[in-house]
Design a protein around this motif. Structure first.
Motif, PDB file in Angstrom:
ATOM      1  N   LEU A  12     -10.103   7.989 -69.352  1.00  0.00           N
ATOM      2  CA  LEU A  12      -9.424   9.087 -70.052  1.00  0.00           C
ATOM      3  C   LEU A  12      -9.992  10.444 -69.633  1.00  0.00           C
ATOM      4  CD1 LEU A  12      -7.373   9.922 -72.238  1.00  0.00           C
ATOM      5  CD2 LEU A  12      -9.252   9.791 -73.880  1.00  0.00           C
ATOM      6  N   MET A  13     -11.309  10.551 -69.540  1.00  0.00           N
ATOM      7  CA  MET A  13     -11.927  11.807 -69.105  1.00  0.00           C
ATOM      8  C   MET A  13     -11.528  12.142 -67.667  1.00  0.00           C
ATOM      9  SD  MET A  13     -13.490  13.031 -71.664  1.00  0.00           S
ATOM     10  CE  MET A  13     -14.601  14.229 -71.023  1.00  0.00           C
ATOM     11  N   ILE A  18      -8.499  15.670 -64.062  1.00  0.00           N
ATOM     12  CA  ILE A  18      -7.526  15.844 -62.977  1.00  0.00           C
ATOM     13  C   ILE A  18      -6.384  16.759 -63.430  1.00  0.00           C
ATOM     14  CG2 ILE A  18      -5.769  14.631 -61.629  1.00  0.00           C
ATOM     15  CD1 ILE A  18      -7.790  12.352 -61.331  1.00  0.00           C
ATOM     16  N   ALA A  19      -5.954  16.637 -64.687  1.00  0.00           N
ATOM     17  CA  ALA A  19      -4.891  17.511 -65.199  1.00  0.00           C
ATOM     18  C   ALA A  19      -5.349  18.968 -65.234  1.00  0.00           C
ATOM     19  CB  ALA A  19      -4.474  17.057 -66.594  1.00  0.00           C
ATOM     20  N   PHE A  20      -6.603  19.229 -65.672  1.00  0.00           N
ATOM     21  CA  PHE A  20      -7.128  20.594 -65.671  1.00  0.00           C
ATOM     22  C   PHE A  20      -7.242  21.144 -64.258  1.00  0.00           C
ATOM     23  CE2 PHE A  20      -8.923  19.948 -70.045  1.00  0.00           C
ATOM     24  CZ  PHE A  20      -8.240  20.994 -70.622  1.00  0.00           C
ATOM     25  N   ILE A  21      -7.713  20.347 -63.331  1.00  0.00           N
ATOM     26  CA  ILE A  21      -7.841  20.793 -61.938  1.00  0.00           C
ATOM     27  C   ILE A  21      -6.472  21.131 -61.370  1.00  0.00           C
ATOM     28  CG2 ILE A  21      -8.406  20.013 -59.608  1.00  0.00           C
ATOM     29  CD1 ILE A  21     -10.774  18.484 -60.875  1.00  0.00           C
ATOM     30  N   PHE A  22      -5.480  20.295 -61.624  1.00  0.00           N
ATOM     31  CA  PHE A  22      -4.134  20.549 -61.127  1.00  0.00           C
ATOM     32  C   PHE A  22      -3.573  21.847 -61.703  1.00  0.00           C
ATOM     33  CE2 PHE A  22       0.486  20.041 -61.715  1.00  0.00           C
ATOM     34  CZ  PHE A  22       0.859  20.014 -60.387  1.00  0.00           C
ATOM     35  N   PHE A  23      -3.758  22.069 -63.003  1.00  0.00           N
ATOM     36  CA  PHE A  23      -3.230  23.276 -63.648  1.00  0.00           C
ATOM     37  C   PHE A  23      -3.887  24.537 -63.090  1.00  0.00           C
ATOM     38  CE2 PHE A  23      -3.483  26.406 -67.111  1.00  0.00           C
ATOM     39  CZ  PHE A  23      -2.137  26.691 -67.220  1.00  0.00           C
ATOM     40  N   PHE A  24      -5.219  24.565 -63.010  1.00  0.00           N
ATOM     41  CA  PHE A  24      -5.901  25.765 -62.530  1.00  0.00           C
ATOM     42  C   PHE A  24      -5.702  25.979 -61.036  1.00  0.00           C
ATOM     43  CE2 PHE A  24      -8.239  25.238 -66.548  1.00  0.00           C
ATOM     44  CZ  PHE A  24      -7.949  26.485 -67.069  1.00  0.00           C
ATOM     45  N   GLN A  25      -5.471  24.920 -60.287  1.00  0.00           N
ATOM     46  CA  GLN A  25      -5.155  25.087 -58.876  1.00  0.00           C
ATOM     47  C   GLN A  25      -3.786  25.747 -58.725  1.00  0.00           C
ATOM     48  OE1 GLN A  25      -4.875  21.451 -56.664  1.00  0.00           O
ATOM     49  NE2 GLN A  25      -4.721  22.490 -54.713  1.00  0.00           N
TER      50      GLN A  25
END
Length: 134
Positions: A12-13, A18-25
């Motif tokens: 889950l972490m 990965i979702a945070f990395i995708f958004f900020f990228q």
């Protein structure tokens, strides 16, 4: 059973990170795209709006204000992403010496949870002076 919950937590972490990395990228790529687009379009529009008649007559480099705004908007619209809404503010256009101040603002949105949406305002500001080799 206790070890399997640790496994679920790690997975889950990983998915959340990965979702945070995708958004900020995506936000960073939008900011970089807007900056380079603003810089290249401003330079090209300034060169296109140089008053050739004035330069041939007196040797002074001077840009035409209306021609610059027209060229900038046309070039920016041709190269901008159609998925975003842009707000362009032209603060200052000096004809002699050739100097412009421009701000481009766009909004990037993302979902953190199913019902909560976060909006980031991405603002790029550029002050440009037309330099010549002489």
């Amino acid at each position: 059973m206790k070890e399997s919950f640790w496994g679920y937590l790690v997975i889950l972490m990983g998915v959340i990170s990965i979702a945070f990395i995708f958004f900020f990228q995506r936000v960073t790529n939008t900011d970089e795209h807007n900056y380079h687009l603003l810089k290249e379009v401003t330079e090209a529009a300034m060169f296109d709006s140089v008053n050739i008649g004035e330069y041939r007559a007196t040797g002074a480099i001077r840009i035409d204000r209306e021609k610059f705004v027209e060229n900038f908007i046309r070039r920016f619209a041709q190269s901008a992403s159609l998925a975003r809404t842009y707000e362009i503010k032209i603060y200052d256009v000096n004809e002699t010496p050739p100097k412009v101040s421009i701000e481009v603002k766009s909004t990037e949105a993302g979902n953190v949870t199913g019902d909560e949406q976060i909006n980031f305002d991405i603002v790029n500001r550029l002050d440009a002076i037309l330099e010549t080799p002489y």
